[in-house]
Design an enzyme around this catalytic site. Structure first.
Site, PDB file in Angstrom:
ATOM      1  N   TYR A 125      54.558  27.743  45.585  1.00  0.00           N
ATOM      2  CA  TYR A 125      54.301  27.574  44.152  1.00  0.00           C
ATOM      3  C   TYR A 125      55.473  26.846  43.504  1.00  0.00           C
ATOM      4  CZ  TYR A 125      50.796  31.209  45.062  1.00  0.00           C
ATOM      5  OH  TYR A 125      49.759  31.946  45.561  1.00  0.00           O
ATOM      6  N   HIS A 184      50.887  32.941  54.352  1.00  0.00           N
ATOM      7  CA  HIS A 184      49.982  32.333  53.367  1.00  0.00           C
ATOM      8  C   HIS A 184      48.696  31.836  54.019  1.00  0.00           C
ATOM      9  CE1 HIS A 184      50.515  30.346  49.144  1.00  0.00           C
ATOM     10  NE2 HIS A 184      49.304  30.812  49.316  1.00  0.00           N
ATOM     11  N   PRO A 195      41.215  37.618  39.726  1.00  0.00           N
ATOM     12  CA  PRO A 195      40.088  38.503  39.381  1.00  0.00           C
ATOM     13  C   PRO A 195      39.347  38.070  38.116  1.00  0.00           C
ATOM     14  CG  PRO A 195      42.155  39.526  38.757  1.00  0.00           C
ATOM     15  CD  PRO A 195      42.509  38.302  39.550  1.00  0.00           C
ATOM     16  N   GLY A 224      38.511  34.930  37.740  1.00  0.00           N
ATOM     17  CA  GLY A 224      37.898  33.660  38.098  1.00  0.00           C
ATOM     18  C   GLY A 224      38.710  32.459  37.665  1.00  0.00           C
ATOM     19  N   ARG A 225      40.036  32.536  37.863  1.00  0.00           N
ATOM     20  CA  ARG A 225      40.951  31.454  37.475  1.00  0.00           C
ATOM     21  C   ARG A 225      40.814  31.118  35.991  1.00  0.00           C
ATOM     22  NH1 ARG A 225      42.436  28.440  42.670  1.00  0.00           N
ATOM     23  NH2 ARG A 225      41.407  29.661  44.290  1.00  0.00           N
ATOM     24  N   GLY A 226      40.559  32.164  35.218  1.00  0.00           N
ATOM     25  CA  GLY A 226      40.464  32.025  33.770  1.00  0.00           C
ATOM     26  C   GLY A 226      39.059  31.885  33.242  1.00  0.00           C
ATOM     27  N   SER A 232      37.036  34.862  31.532  1.00  0.00           N
ATOM     28  CA  SER A 232      37.494  35.359  30.232  1.00  0.00           C
ATOM     29  C   SER A 232      36.575  34.900  29.102  1.00  0.00           C
ATOM     30  CB  SER A 232      38.916  34.873  29.948  1.00  0.00           C
ATOM     31  OG  SER A 232      38.916  33.470  29.701  1.00  0.00           O
ATOM     32  N   GLY A 233      35.797  33.832  29.365  1.00  0.00           N
ATOM     33  CA  GLY A 233      34.940  33.275  28.321  1.00  0.00           C
ATOM     34  C   GLY A 233      35.684  32.373  27.361  1.00  0.00           C
TER      35      GLY A 233
END
Length: 330
Positions: free
Chosen positions: A57, A124, A204, A206-208, A211-212
């Site tokens: 990263y 990894h 968790p 969904g990569r953002g 969140s909607g």
């Protein structure tokens, strides 16, 4: 914050913090190291004590950031980092499981994190060019030498897990796992529960997306999600059906879709620890509060009935690839 036993001898907060997006993947324009340090400090205040990173990263900058932010909390928290991926000049990542490389990678991570031993050192990706016994055996030697306390692995098959667990015990596996990424339910999660191994669930939310709050127009050109089929504009529009379902459930609990998504992972097994990532204190606090959200049987049935997601995941497209694009490096 309650705690979860990953193994009989290793407990962590039931929600952790994934630190990848602070330095990797989601667009450099929104990266702010000082804000990320505030997020990490606030996480400690909230009782979060498991922080996940990797040398890939950045590369390397995320470990330095985490080491700086947690320097005053030595002994209070657990740091999980990863090795085995090497950044290429073309922006892709190659696998390297050679024992000599893994040893040098460990030394680098120890130096950047500023710790005497890594709490959870994770491979990894499996390197198909190196016998697993050699890679995992070298990591086991690092535990014996006191440089690493426990071992984990990400994105291995069940057959590979069986092989390496017999060489040196696995403390935790790590996979993308969410309402719209449920592939681990079929084999990996049952395997981990059968063998008393922890399961770290990254992305968790969904990569953002779950969140909607995310639409295609918000993604920067440099954002790795731009190259992921599930984040193509048409797929994102179709997958709104999933978000609408999470909204309905959230409304019944005075919660948010992101909290419902995290709470769902917590219902999937006593060994499952979601590690949502964020670069903002506001969303960190929202994510941590998901620990108090109790979903009902009706809620869970409604989630199970949601349509399958449209669009391949980057993991599905690169499962056996020797080189990985940035969007597949979770």
């Amino acid at each position: 914050m309650r705690h979860t036993k990953l193994t009989d001898t290793f407990s962590v907060s039931e929600i952790g913090l994934g630190c990848s997006s602070m330095s990797h993947g989601y667009g450099p324009k929104e990266r702010d190291d000082e804000e990320s340090v505030r997020v990490i400090h606030r996480a400690v205040e909230l009782g979060i004590d498991i922080f996940d990173t990797a040398d890939a990263y950045g590369p390397f900058s995320n470990e330095r950031l985490l080491g700086r932010a947690l320097a005053a909390h030595s002994g209070e928290v657990r740091i999980a980092t990863k090795c085995g991926l090497v950044a290429r000049p073309d922006g892709k990542f190659g696998r390297d499981g050679r024992p000599e490389y893994l040893r040098s990678a460990c030394e680098g991570s120890l130096r950047r994190l500023g710790v005497e031993a890594i709490d959870l050192y994770q491979l990894h990706r499996v390197d198909p060019a190196v016998p697993l016994a050699e890679s995992w055996g070298a990591l086991g030697e690092l535990v014996t030498e006191g440089k690493v306390r426990r071992l984990g692995i990400s994105h291995a098959t069940c057959e590979e897990l069986e092989q390496i667990h017999a060489i040196f015990p696995i403390t935790a596996v790590q996979y993308e796992f969410s309402v719209w990424a449920t592939h681990s339910l079929d084999d990996i999660l049952p395997w981990s529960q059968k063998h008393g191994v922890g399961f770290l669930a990254f992305a968790p939310i969904g990569r953002g997306y779950l969140s909607g709050r995310l639409d295609h127009e918000q993604l920067q050109a440099e954002d790795s999600r731009q190259r992921d089929p599930r984040f193509a504009s048409e797929a994102m529009r179709t997958n709104q059906a999933i978000v609408r379902g999470l909204h309905r459930i959230a409304a019944r609990h005075d919660a948010t879709p992101a909290q419902v998504a995290i709470a769902w992972t917590l219902t999937q097994g006593d060994n499952v620890v979601p590690i949502p990532g964020t670069r903002h204190v506001r969303w960190l606090e929202e994510n941590a509060a998901a620990a108090d959200l109790q979903l009902t049987e009706e809620d869970l049935k409604e989630i199970d009935a949601l349509p399958a997601a449209t669009g391949e995941m980057s993991w599905d497209r690169t499962r056996f690839a020797t080189e990985l694009p940035e969007e597949a490096v979770g």
